[in-house]
Motif scaffolding. Structure first.
Motif, short mmCIF file in Angstrom:
data_model
loop_
_atom_site.label_atom_id
_atom_site.label_comp_id
_atom_site.label_asym_id
_atom_site.label_seq_id
_atom_site.Cartn_x
_atom_site.Cartn_y
_atom_site.Cartn_z
N ALA A 1 1.03 -1.22 -0.04
CA ALA A 1 0.02 -0.11 0.06
C ALA A 1 0.85 1.28 -0.18
CB ALA A 1 -0.71 -0.08 1.20
N ASN A 2 0.26 2.23 -0.56
CA ASN A 2 1.18 3.46 -0.61
C ASN A 2 0.49 5.00 -0.09
OD1 ASN A 2 3.63 4.83 -1.24
ND2 ASN A 2 2.97 5.21 -3.44
N PRO A 3 0.11 4.98 1.18
CA PRO A 3 -0.46 6.12 1.51
C PRO A 3 0.21 7.33 1.66
CG PRO A 3 0.08 4.74 3.50
CD PRO A 3 0.37 3.80 2.24
N ALA A 4 -0.45 8.42 1.61
CA ALA A 4 0.22 9.75 1.52
C ALA A 4 -0.40 10.94 2.59
CB ALA A 4 0.27 10.19 0.10
N ALA A 5 0.74 11.58 3.09
CA ALA A 5 0.14 12.75 3.94
C ALA A 5 0.94 13.85 3.63
CB ALA A 5 0.32 12.38 5.31
N THR A 6 0.70 15.04 3.78
CA THR A 6 1.44 16.15 3.53
C THR A 6 2.39 16.29 4.65
OG1 THR A 6 -0.02 17.55 4.62
CG2 THR A 6 -0.55 17.46 2.44
N GLN A 7 3.52 17.16 4.45
CA GLN A 7 4.28 17.08 5.41
C GLN A 7 4.21 18.12 6.84
OE1 GLN A 7 7.92 15.82 5.46
NE2 GLN A 7 7.37 16.56 7.67
N GLN A 8 3.20 19.05 6.13
CA GLN A 8 2.61 20.13 7.39
C GLN A 8 1.78 19.23 8.21
OE1 GLN A 8 0.54 23.39 5.55
NE2 GLN A 8 2.40 24.26 4.70
N ILE A 9 1.06 18.16 7.80
CA ILE A 9 0.13 17.25 8.49
C ILE A 9 1.37 16.81 9.56
CG2 ILE A 9 -1.11 15.35 9.02
CD1 ILE A 9 -2.65 16.41 6.31
N GLY B 1 7.54 -8.93 9.71
CA GLY B 1 8.19 -7.72 9.47
C GLY B 1 7.60 -6.79 8.21
N VAL B 2 6.51 -5.80 8.87
CA VAL B 2 6.23 -4.84 7.80
C VAL B 2 7.27 -3.82 7.20
CG1 VAL B 2 4.49 -3.05 7.41
CG2 VAL B 2 3.86 -5.34 8.60
N ARG B 3 7.47 -3.61 6.21
CA ARG B 3 8.53 -2.68 5.55
C ARG B 3 8.08 -1.27 5.31
NH1 ARG B 3 13.68 -4.22 5.62
NH2 ARG B 3 14.05 -6.61 5.73
N VAL B 4 8.39 -0.16 5.70
CA VAL B 4 7.90 1.06 5.23
C VAL B 4 9.02 2.00 4.63
CG1 VAL B 4 6.85 3.20 5.99
CG2 VAL B 4 6.33 1.16 7.04
N LEU B 5 8.79 2.41 3.34
CA LEU B 5 9.73 3.45 2.75
C LEU B 5 9.36 4.73 2.69
CD1 LEU B 5 12.40 3.86 0.91
CD2 LEU B 5 11.08 3.46 -1.08
N ARG B 6 9.85 5.70 3.44
CA ARG B 6 9.39 7.12 3.70
C ARG B 6 9.96 7.76 2.08
NH1 ARG B 6 10.39 12.60 5.02
NH2 ARG B 6 9.02 13.26 6.56
N ASP B 7 8.92 8.21 1.09
CA ASP B 7 9.23 8.90 0.16
C ASP B 7 8.69 10.38 -0.06
OD1 ASP B 7 9.71 9.50 -2.45
OD2 ASP B 7 8.41 8.21 -3.53
N PRO B 8 9.61 11.47 0.39
CA PRO B 8 9.26 12.74 0.36
C PRO B 8 9.27 13.37 -1.10
CG PRO B 8 10.97 12.63 1.17
CD PRO B 8 11.05 11.42 0.96
N TYR B 9 9.76 12.74 -2.36
CA TYR B 9 10.15 13.30 -3.36
C TYR B 9 9.21 12.87 -4.57
CZ TYR B 9 14.41 12.85 -0.67
OH TYR B 9 15.42 13.21 0.30
N THR B 10 8.58 11.81 -4.56
CA THR B 10 7.74 11.48 -5.85
C THR B 10 6.79 12.54 -6.21
OG1 THR B 10 8.73 9.16 -5.61
CG2 THR B 10 6.86 9.48 -7.01
N LYS B 11 5.82 12.91 -5.13
CA LYS B 11 4.77 13.41 -5.30
C LYS B 11 4.63 14.69 -4.24
CE LYS B 11 -0.26 12.45 -5.71
NZ LYS B 11 -1.28 11.45 -5.78
N LYS B 12 5.58 15.53 -4.53
CA LYS B 12 5.33 16.80 -3.58
C LYS B 12 4.26 17.48 -3.60
CE LYS B 12 10.49 17.50 -3.70
NZ LYS B 12 11.57 18.41 -4.29
N PRO B 13 3.59 18.09 -2.54
CA PRO B 13 4.27 18.19 -1.13
C PRO B 13 3.76 17.00 -0.45
CG PRO B 13 1.95 19.29 -1.53
CD PRO B 13 2.33 18.69 -2.76
N TYR B 14 3.41 16.05 -0.88
CA TYR B 14 2.82 14.68 -0.01
C TYR B 14 4.35 13.88 0.10
CZ TYR B 14 -1.64 15.80 -1.45
OH TYR B 14 -2.89 16.52 -1.81
N VAL B 15 4.18 13.38 1.34
CA VAL B 15 5.14 12.29 1.71
C VAL B 15 4.25 10.97 1.56
CG1 VAL B 15 6.63 11.48 3.72
CG2 VAL B 15 6.25 13.86 3.52
N LEU B 16 4.79 9.96 0.61
CA LEU B 16 4.45 8.76 0.56
C LEU B 16 5.18 7.87 1.28
CD1 LEU B 16 4.65 8.58 -3.17
CD2 LEU B 16 2.68 9.16 -2.03
#
Length: 405
Positions: A196-204, A366-381
């Motif tokens: 899954a690839n949920p997103a949130a803004t950095q401000q949130i 083990g659930v793995r999470v990759l933090r991606d702030p670059y692909t869909k700015k201003p969202y962090v995936l």
């Protein structure tokens, strides 16, 4: 701790009160359904059109399905409140706090490096794994009824005794000759990756008092449960679980298990369900497996099953009468599994048996999470992955209904 126990007790009492009211409404709805169905059958006997009653029956059926779903959900809430959280606090507090800080800011902390992945992902803390798994159990019907095991390997292998041991009768002083030895056959269940690839803004993430554990679990549960649900029923095993229906007689995995395929029982009609077919299905299962047996089917099939009567005119389907109890068909619990097929010629819309013994879900730890702030700015995936497998481990305790004469 005492405060949390009191809170859980209050939640449990409220949920109990709510489900009691829902159960009462469910019983009334089914009573109305029975009355309308009787009118329809009487009109058919009198030569009048039965279609006049179809709309009302459909309305009652939708109401029954909705109320039964509400009962099941309330029962889960009661069980969850009674179960409580993990004892002893956070198992790995340092890593949990470091992981949380990384999700908010993206900073790589020393404490987080032990979870490092070559691709930049990080293993979630144990408590987060448990939260995600608990939420999946709540929304995934197959996880509620099937067996489960966690492994650190990519696959899970189990040995089965396929017989061969010989024996014999001897006298007190007779020689004991060597007998044949049992043979064993392995069965391996591999895991595939689900994401899954949920997103949130950095401000949130910066400003809100967001509960990251709950938020992430809530975001991934819908997608994980949707994909898992379909795979547990009909998955082809290609980077996903083997579906339970693929093990029935004549299906792609009919020869996969050392004990053979899941036995099919005919419905008694080329296109429809019949009461005799349901009864045959129940009694075809060996009595050793009926203690924890239940039916699985989708909502449309449940609607058809609700109209079935035995020889004395009693409906085979009965609604819940007490909080914590499911609806029953022929005296056995019914679990709605949306991904089961509809009733149609040669379809397998209903399965019956002990699914805890019959089907195994394998979770790789083990659930793995990759933090991606670059692909869909201003969202962090938050690219979240989990490895899951599944397969039949005992076909003898399962039966499938085949719509056929």
């Amino acid at each position: 701790m005492a405060h949390h126990n009191i809170q859980r007790g209050i939640v449990s009492v409220r949920a109990q009160s709510d489900v009691n009211q829902i159960v009462a409404n469910l019983q009334k709805a089914f009573s109305d359904f029975q009355a309308e169905h009787k009118k329809q059958l009487d009109d058919v006997k009198a030569g009048l059109p039965a279609s006049d009653h179809e709309e009302k029956l459909s309305k009652f059926d939708r109401e029954i399905s909705s109320l039964q779903a509400a009962v099941d959900e309330a029962n889960l809430k009661i069980a969850s409140a009674q179960m409580g959280g993990p004892a002893g606090g956070i198992k790995d507090k340092e890593y949990t706090e470091a992981f949380k800080a990384h999700m908010k800011k993206g900073d790589i902390q020393a404490a987080l490096n032990k979870g490092a992945d070559d691709e930049g992902g990080y293993l979630t803390p144990t408590e987060w794994d448990r939260t995600i798994t608990d939420k999946l159990v709540q929304v995934s019907p197959m996880r509620q009824i099937a067996g489960g095991v966690s492994t650190s390997k990519n696959a899970y292998t189990k040995l089965f005794n396929v017989g061969g041991t010989a024996s014999g009768w001897v006298g007190e002083a007779d020689a004991r000759t060597e007998t044949a030895t049992s043979e064993f056959a392995p069965l391996t269940i591999t895991t595939g990756e689900i994401y899954a690839n949920p997103a949130a803004t950095q401000q949130i993430l910066d400003d809100a008092e967001i509960n990251l554990e709950s938020w992430l679990a809530g975001e991934v549960q819908t997608e994980f449960a949707k994909q898992e649900g379909a795979a547990f029923v009909s998955g082809d095993g290609s980077n996903k679980p083997f579906g339970i229906l693929t093990y029935v007689t004549g299906a792609t995995n009919a020869a996969k298990h050392p004990f053979g395929a899941i036995t099919l029982v005919k419905s008694g009609n080329a296109n429809l369900l019949t009461a005799d077919g349901i009864i045959d299905l129940v009694y075809d299962l060996p009595s050793a497996f009926t203690g924890n047996a239940r039916f699985i089917m989708n909502r449309k099939t449940m609607a058809a099953a609700r109209k079935l009567k035995d020889g004395s005119g009693t409906y085979l389907w009965q609604p819940s009468y007490l909080a914590g109890q499911p609806s029953t068909l022929a005296g056995f619990a019914v679990t709605e599994v949306p991904d089961m097929p509809d009733v149609a010629a040669n379809a397998k819309p209903i399965m019956f048996g002990d699914f805890r013994q019959g089907y195994l879900i394998v979770d790789r730890v083990g659930v793995r999470v990759l933090r991606d702030p670059y692909t869909k700015k201003p969202y962090v995936l938050f690219y979240t992955t989990k490895r899951v497998g599944g397969g039949v481990v005992n076909p003898e305790c399962l039966r499938a209904l085949n719509v056929a004469a």
